[in-house]
Design a protein around this motif. Structure first.
Motif, PDB file in Angstrom:
ATOM      1  N   ASP A  37      17.833  -2.190  -9.019  1.00 35.66           N
ATOM      2  CA  ASP A  37      16.751  -2.446  -8.814  1.00 35.66           C
ATOM      3  C   ASP A  37      16.627  -3.959  -9.644  1.00 35.66           C
ATOM      4  OD1 ASP A  37      15.766  -1.908  -6.507  1.00 35.66           O
ATOM      5  OD2 ASP A  37      14.070  -0.237  -6.896  1.00 35.66           O
ATOM      6  N   ALA A  38      17.054  -3.177 -10.420  1.00 37.73           N
ATOM      7  CA  ALA A  38      16.780  -4.722 -11.489  1.00 37.73           C
ATOM      8  C   ALA A  38      17.114  -5.701 -11.493  1.00 37.73           C
ATOM      9  CB  ALA A  38      16.378  -4.574 -12.837  1.00 37.73           C
ATOM     10  N   GLU A  39      18.476  -5.241 -11.600  1.00 33.77           N
ATOM     11  CA  GLU A  39      19.592  -6.457 -10.915  1.00 33.77           C
ATOM     12  C   GLU A  39      18.983  -7.502  -9.565  1.00 33.77           C
ATOM     13  OE1 GLU A  39      23.869  -3.779 -12.627  1.00 33.77           O
ATOM     14  OE2 GLU A  39      22.985  -3.433 -10.895  1.00 33.77           O
ATOM     15  N   HIS A  40      18.913  -6.237  -8.542  1.00 33.10           N
ATOM     16  CA  HIS A  40      18.580  -7.150  -7.181  1.00 33.10           C
ATOM     17  C   HIS A  40      17.174  -8.318  -7.783  1.00 33.10           C
ATOM     18  CE1 HIS A  40      16.732  -6.838  -3.380  1.00 33.10           C
ATOM     19  NE2 HIS A  40      15.333  -6.512  -3.350  1.00 33.10           N
ATOM     20  N   SER A  41      16.606  -7.352  -8.110  1.00 36.83           N
ATOM     21  CA  SER A  41      15.275  -8.454  -8.440  1.00 36.83           C
ATOM     22  C   SER A  41      15.880  -9.469  -9.394  1.00 36.83           C
ATOM     23  CB  SER A  41      14.350  -7.606  -9.652  1.00 36.83           C
ATOM     24  OG  SER A  41      13.389  -6.780  -8.827  1.00 36.83           O
ATOM     25  N   TRP A  42      16.380  -9.704 -10.110  1.00 39.92           N
ATOM     26  CA  TRP A  42      17.393 -10.462 -11.096  1.00 39.92           C
ATOM     27  C   TRP A  42      17.565 -12.163 -10.128  1.00 39.92           C
ATOM     28  CZ3 TRP A  42      22.299 -11.368 -11.303  1.00 39.92           C
ATOM     29  CH2 TRP A  42      22.731 -12.689 -12.021  1.00 39.92           C
ATOM     30  N   HIS A  43      19.033 -11.125  -9.031  1.00 39.81           N
ATOM     31  CA  HIS A  43      18.872 -11.861  -8.371  1.00 39.81           C
ATOM     32  C   HIS A  43      18.213 -13.133  -7.306  1.00 39.81           C
ATOM     33  CE1 HIS A  43      23.375 -11.709  -6.579  1.00 39.81           C
ATOM     34  NE2 HIS A  43      23.264 -12.250  -6.706  1.00 39.81           N
ATOM     35  N   LEU A  44      17.226 -11.879  -6.506  1.00 42.24           N
ATOM     36  CA  LEU A  44      15.922 -12.767  -6.190  1.00 42.24           C
ATOM     37  C   LEU A  44      15.514 -13.423  -6.893  1.00 42.24           C
ATOM     38  CD1 LEU A  44      14.209  -9.977  -3.869  1.00 42.24           C
ATOM     39  CD2 LEU A  44      16.256 -11.921  -3.614  1.00 42.24           C
ATOM     40  N   ALA A  45      15.161 -13.671  -8.278  1.00 38.91           N
ATOM     41  CA  ALA A  45      15.310 -15.005  -8.795  1.00 38.91           C
ATOM     42  C   ALA A  45      15.671 -15.737  -8.848  1.00 38.91           C
ATOM     43  CB  ALA A  45      14.290 -14.485 -10.608  1.00 38.91           C
ATOM     44  N   VAL A  46      16.906 -15.573  -9.336  1.00 44.24           N
ATOM     45  CA  VAL A  46      17.872 -16.854  -9.241  1.00 44.24           C
ATOM     46  C   VAL A  46      17.693 -17.598  -7.777  1.00 44.24           C
ATOM     47  CG1 VAL A  46      20.204 -18.207  -9.857  1.00 44.24           C
ATOM     48  CG2 VAL A  46      19.788 -16.180 -11.069  1.00 44.24           C
ATOM     49  N   MET A  47      18.045 -16.823  -6.790  1.00 49.17           N
ATOM     50  CA  MET A  47      17.972 -17.120  -5.308  1.00 49.17           C
ATOM     51  C   MET A  47      17.117 -17.902  -5.130  1.00 49.17           C
ATOM     52  SD  MET A  47      19.732 -14.441  -3.264  1.00 49.17           S
ATOM     53  CE  MET A  47      19.079 -15.060  -2.022  1.00 49.17           C
ATOM     54  N   ALA A  48      15.223 -17.775  -5.675  1.00 47.22           N
ATOM     55  CA  ALA A  48      14.283 -19.091  -5.371  1.00 47.22           C
ATOM     56  C   ALA A  48      14.550 -19.710  -5.776  1.00 47.22           C
ATOM     57  CB  ALA A  48      13.107 -17.713  -5.994  1.00 47.22           C
ATOM     58  N   ILE A  49      15.230 -20.041  -7.091  1.00 46.08           N
ATOM     59  CA  ILE A  49      15.423 -21.139  -7.686  1.00 46.08           C
ATOM     60  C   ILE A  49      16.076 -22.267  -6.987  1.00 46.08           C
ATOM     61  CG2 ILE A  49      16.180 -22.101 -10.345  1.00 46.08           C
ATOM     62  CD1 ILE A  49      14.968 -19.483 -11.859  1.00 46.08           C
ATOM     63  N   LEU A  50      17.038 -21.472  -7.111  1.00 45.34           N
ATOM     64  CA  LEU A  50      17.837 -22.247  -6.276  1.00 45.34           C
ATOM     65  C   LEU A  50      18.253 -23.040  -4.504  1.00 45.34           C
ATOM     66  CD1 LEU A  50      21.481 -20.422  -8.267  1.00 45.34           C
ATOM     67  CD2 LEU A  50      20.626 -22.851  -8.717  1.00 45.34           C
ATOM     68  N   LEU A  51      17.624 -21.766  -3.886  1.00 44.90           N
ATOM     69  CA  LEU A  51      17.319 -22.640  -2.556  1.00 44.90           C
ATOM     70  C   LEU A  51      15.957 -22.349  -2.279  1.00 44.90           C
ATOM     71  CD1 LEU A  51      19.558 -19.210  -1.239  1.00 44.90           C
ATOM     72  CD2 LEU A  51      19.916 -21.484  -1.797  1.00 44.90           C
ATOM     73  N   SER A  52      15.193 -22.731  -2.769  1.00 48.21           N
ATOM     74  CA  SER A  52      14.039 -23.130  -2.507  1.00 48.21           C
ATOM     75  C   SER A  52      13.322 -24.031  -1.485  1.00 48.21           C
ATOM     76  CB  SER A  52      12.683 -23.591  -3.932  1.00 48.21           C
ATOM     77  OG  SER A  52      13.573 -24.656  -4.880  1.00 48.21           O
ATOM     78  N   GLU A  53      14.710 -24.872  -2.057  1.00 49.85           N
ATOM     79  CA  GLU A  53      14.399 -26.164  -0.487  1.00 49.85           C
ATOM     80  C   GLU A  53      14.711 -25.938   0.975  1.00 49.85           C
ATOM     81  OE1 GLU A  53      19.387 -28.498  -0.915  1.00 49.85           O
ATOM     82  OE2 GLU A  53      18.648 -27.231  -2.339  1.00 49.85           O
ATOM     83  N   TYR A  54      15.306 -24.839   1.096  1.00 48.84           N
ATOM     84  CA  TYR A  54      14.922 -24.152   2.079  1.00 48.84           C
ATOM     85  C   TYR A  54      13.872 -22.973   2.167  1.00 48.84           C
ATOM     86  CZ  TYR A  54      20.001 -25.597   1.217  1.00 48.84           C
ATOM     87  OH  TYR A  54      21.343 -26.197   0.720  1.00 48.84           O
ATOM     88  N   ALA A  55      12.909 -23.244   1.643  1.00 45.00           N
ATOM     89  CA  ALA A  55      11.874 -22.389   2.578  1.00 45.00           C
ATOM     90  C   ALA A  55      11.277 -23.804   3.436  1.00 45.00           C
ATOM     91  CB  ALA A  55      10.730 -22.994   0.921  1.00 45.00           C
ATOM     92  N   ALA A  56      10.575 -22.590   4.580  1.00 47.23           N
ATOM     93  CA  ALA A  56       9.956 -22.780   5.712  1.00 47.23           C
ATOM     94  C   ALA A  56       8.703 -24.601   5.132  1.00 47.23           C
ATOM     95  CB  ALA A  56       9.175 -22.451   6.349  1.00 47.23           C
ATOM     96  N   GLU A  57       8.197 -24.091   4.798  1.00 44.83           N
ATOM     97  CA  GLU A  57       7.007 -24.776   3.928  1.00 44.83           C
ATOM     98  C   GLU A  57       7.369 -25.442   3.300  1.00 44.83           C
ATOM     99  OE1 GLU A  57       3.161 -23.720   4.590  1.00 44.83           O
ATOM    100  OE2 GLU A  57       3.534 -21.680   6.111  1.00 44.83           O
ATOM    101  N   LYS A  58       7.379 -26.645   2.540  1.00 44.15           N
ATOM    102  CA  LYS A  58       7.542 -27.694   1.498  1.00 44.15           C
ATOM    103  C   LYS A  58       6.572 -27.413   0.235  1.00 44.15           C
ATOM    104  CE  LYS A  58      11.572 -29.066   4.157  1.00 44.15           C
ATOM    105  NZ  LYS A  58      13.230 -27.758   3.501  1.00 44.15           N
ATOM    106  N   ASN A  59       7.253 -27.688  -1.062  1.00 41.77           N
ATOM    107  CA  ASN A  59       6.295 -27.984  -2.153  1.00 41.77           C
ATOM    108  C   ASN A  59       5.696 -26.706  -2.473  1.00 41.77           C
ATOM    109  OD1 ASN A  59       6.686 -30.807  -2.380  1.00 41.77           O
ATOM    110  ND2 ASN A  59       5.376 -31.192  -1.070  1.00 41.77           N
ATOM    111  N   ILE A  60       6.653 -25.602  -2.070  1.00 37.67           N
ATOM    112  CA  ILE A  60       6.449 -24.089  -2.105  1.00 37.67           C
ATOM    113  C   ILE A  60       6.152 -24.138  -4.097  1.00 37.67           C
ATOM    114  CG2 ILE A  60       7.370 -23.123  -0.511  1.00 37.67           C
ATOM    115  CD1 ILE A  60       9.289 -21.736  -1.806  1.00 37.67           C
TER     116      ILE A  60
END
Length: 196
Positions: A37-60
């Motif tokens: 679970d710790a690895e999963h959470s870390w992976h998601l945190a990096v994904m959040a930083i890298l993929l934020s431009e794809y969020a449905a609503e801008k300026n999250i």
């Protein structure tokens, strides 16, 4: 003498180390072992930083998303990891996780306990653009793992494309472009005959 606030914070930090011992059905992309679970959470945190431009609503608020994905599975220290396709295990999952949240988050000083609990509730209920994006990433990450491990978890548990699509549909709500990408991955594995 150690300050009581610091003492509680350190006790919490020690407690959450247990997340490293909660193993998921997902295997690492090199197929050597199950992901924790710790690895999963870390992976998601990096994904959040890298993929934020794809969020449905801008300026999250990306920092808020990162916080959510880092704390969202802490409850599994007590509740355990429930396989998303396990119908029986999911019957009492919410109850087990609520109880775990009460115990684990309340180890912190009250102001931090409230902040972390509020973030966890927000994530669980998907009540903000940030929570919907965080939830989308939480669904997408295992898909990426399955895609890169020849459908390991899907084939091991005989999971059909209909089940995968139903489980992962919330990706569309938080990140429509990522949902389109996810559907292509699923379709490719159906076309290859890996999943039905």
């Amino acid at each position: 003498m150690i300050d009581e606030r610091l003492k509680k914070q350190i006790e919490f930090i020690v407690e959450i180390d247990k997340l490293k011992h909660i193993f998921r059905q997902t295997i690492l992309m090199n197929k050597s072992r199950n992901e924790n679970d710790a690895e999963h959470s870390w992976h998601l945190a990096v994904m959040a930083i890298l993929l934020s431009e794809y969020a449905a609503e801008k300026n999250i608020d990306v920092q808020r998303v990162v916080k959510m994905v880092l704390i969202h599975d802490l409850v599994e220290i007590d509740a355990g990891d429930t396989f998303c396709y396990d119908e029986k295990g999911n019957e009492d999952k919410a109850c087990r996780e609520q109880k775990a949240a009460d115990r684990i988050f309340n180890m912190l000083p009250s102001d931090q306990a409230k902040e972390i609990r509020d973030l966890w509730d927000e994530f669980e209920e998907r009540i903000s653009p940030e929570a919907r994006f965080a939830a989308a990433l939480d669904r997408l990450q295992p898909l990426i793992h399955n895609y890169n491990t020849d459908g390991h978890t899907w084939t091991k548990h005989n999971i059909s494309s209909d089940m995968i699509i139903a489980r992962n549909q919330p990706i569309e709500e938080g990140a429509p472009a990522l949902w389109e990408y996810a559907k292509k991955m699923i379709r490719e594995y159906v076309d290859k005959g890996v999943i039905k």
